[in-house]
Write a protein that holds these residues in place. Structure first.
Motif, mmCIF file in Angstrom:
data_model
loop_
_atom_site.group_PDB
_atom_site.id
_atom_site.type_symbol
_atom_site.label_atom_id
_atom_site.label_comp_id
_atom_site.label_asym_id
_atom_site.label_seq_id
_atom_site.Cartn_x
_atom_site.Cartn_y
_atom_site.Cartn_z
ATOM 1 N N GLY A 138 -50.776 -31.806 47.181
ATOM 2 C CA GLY A 138 -49.431 -31.493 47.649
ATOM 3 C C GLY A 138 -48.973 -32.447 48.743
ATOM 4 N N PHE A 139 -49.866 -32.722 49.703
ATOM 5 C CA PHE A 139 -49.501 -33.632 50.794
ATOM 6 C C PHE A 139 -49.441 -35.084 50.320
ATOM 7 N N GLN A 157 -37.657 -35.649 38.206
ATOM 8 C CA GLN A 157 -38.847 -36.238 37.597
ATOM 9 C C GLN A 157 -40.112 -35.762 38.312
ATOM 10 N N VAL A 158 -40.078 -35.804 39.648
ATOM 11 C CA VAL A 158 -41.238 -35.387 40.439
ATOM 12 C C VAL A 158 -41.515 -33.896 40.239
ATOM 13 N N PHE A 159 -40.466 -33.071 40.239
ATOM 14 C CA PHE A 159 -40.648 -31.637 40.077
ATOM 15 C C PHE A 159 -41.252 -31.296 38.713
ATOM 16 N N VAL A 160 -40.788 -31.976 37.670
ATOM 17 C CA VAL A 160 -41.316 -31.706 36.321
ATOM 18 C C VAL A 160 -42.793 -32.072 36.246
ATOM 19 N N ILE A 161 -43.148 -33.237 36.775
ATOM 20 C CA ILE A 161 -44.543 -33.685 36.735
ATOM 21 C C ILE A 161 -45.435 -32.786 37.589
ATOM 22 N N ASN A 176 -48.845 -27.473 38.851
ATOM 23 C CA ASN A 176 -48.609 -26.478 39.902
ATOM 24 C C ASN A 176 -48.872 -27.015 41.309
ATOM 25 N N LEU A 177 -48.305 -28.197 41.607
ATOM 26 C CA LEU A 177 -48.452 -28.775 42.950
ATOM 27 C C LEU A 177 -47.444 -28.166 43.912
#
Length: 296
Positions: free
Chosen positions: A100-101, A262-266, A271-272
């Motif tokens: 996540g970080f 794009q980042v949210f989908v990946i 589940n990050l």
């Protein structure tokens, strides 16, 4: 209910302004083909190939894994950072909290995009591109150091415990990398074209209803929705303005909904956590133009 109303309102707008929507989609497609695809695709394939080669021995040293994520993720362009961190989580090289970080810290445009498209074509000189690239990575490294401080406790208490997701390996890591890269490229193309078209339609509607400067309105809306279209619009309308380089820096740091999607989908696929990513974007919008001001 609100979402349904917004979707139907946008459908109506697209139907009422098919020409404007078409022009926006066409502009987005051209930007994707000329400004993104040549710089992004080769690096994504090589990065995926490297990550999919079975490693006989995974490093237990946290700093080595973090540096691997930063080097591979930060120099490949959006959204290679998210792809890299997600793949390392699947391989068991990172914990979910670490991922996540690092998702937030390993997020930067590719050097070829900044030096080639932004520096040479938009800013008019490669040296300006180098300074912008340096500003982006200085801001990222500052957030990266902040990330290391937050993860310090986890290094002591959970240094060898990693999530290992079901990530099937085959005898053809190159073919797997091409397959994985194609889905990422399709995601990038879809979001760039859609948000470019949406930005064009909303610009037309707002300019019709309100008495506003078309150049400013178009640049702001495209910057919010699609970064590449935003910097192109800023170049068209503010090239001679002294603050032009800092506008470009702010737009690239903001990224736009296209890249965020794009980042949210990946990240959603593994589940990050997203909160550190949002924090880093807010930090970069302020930090990158400020650092660039001192470098210029």
């Amino acid at each position: 209910m609100i979402s349904i109303i917004i979707i139907w309102a946008l459908i109506v707008l697209f139907i009422l302004q098919p020409g404007v929507a078409h022009d926006g989609a066409e502009a987005g497609a051209q930007l994707f083909v000329h400004a993104l695809l040549p710089y992004l695709l080769p690096y994504i394939i090589l990065t995926q190939w490297l990550l999919k080669i079975p490693s006989p021995r995974k490093s237990t040293r946290s700093w080595k894994r973090y540096m691997k994520a930063y080097i591979l993720g930060s120099f490949g362009g959006f959204p290679v950072g998210a792809v890299t961190v997600s793949e390392m989580l699947k391989n068991g090289e990172l914990t979910r909290r670490e991922s996540g970080f690092l998702l937030a810290a390993c997020h930067a445009p590719g050097p070829m995009f900044i030096l080639g498209f932004v520096g040479t074509e938009l800013l008019g000189e490669v040296s300006a591109g180098w300074k912008l690239l340096a500003s982006i990575h200085i801001a990222n490294l500052l957030f990266f150091l902040f990330t290391l401080l937050l993860l310090k406790k986890e290094q002591k208490t959970d240094e060898t415990k990693h999530n290992h997701m079901d990530n099937k390996t085959t005898n053809s890591p190159f073919l797997d990398s091409v397959k994985a890269s194609s889905s990422v490229i399709m995601l990038v193309a879809t979001t760039v074209i859609f948000f470019s078209s949406l930005g064009n339609v909303l610009t037309s509607v707002i300019s019709t209803i309100f008495t506003v400067d078309l150049g400013i309105t178009k640049t702001i809306l495209l910057a919010i929705f699609e970064m590449t279209s935003g910097v192109q619009s800023a170049t068209d309308h503010f090239f001679t303005n002294p603050v032009f380089p800092f506008i470009i820096a702010a737009i690239i740091s903001l990224n736009g909904l296209s890249i965020h999607m794009q980042v949210f989908v990946i990240s959603k696929s593994v589940n990050l956590p997203i909160t550190p990513y949002v924090m880093s974007r807010a930090f970069s919008v302020v930090a990158v133009p400020t650092i660039l001001y001192f470098l210029l």
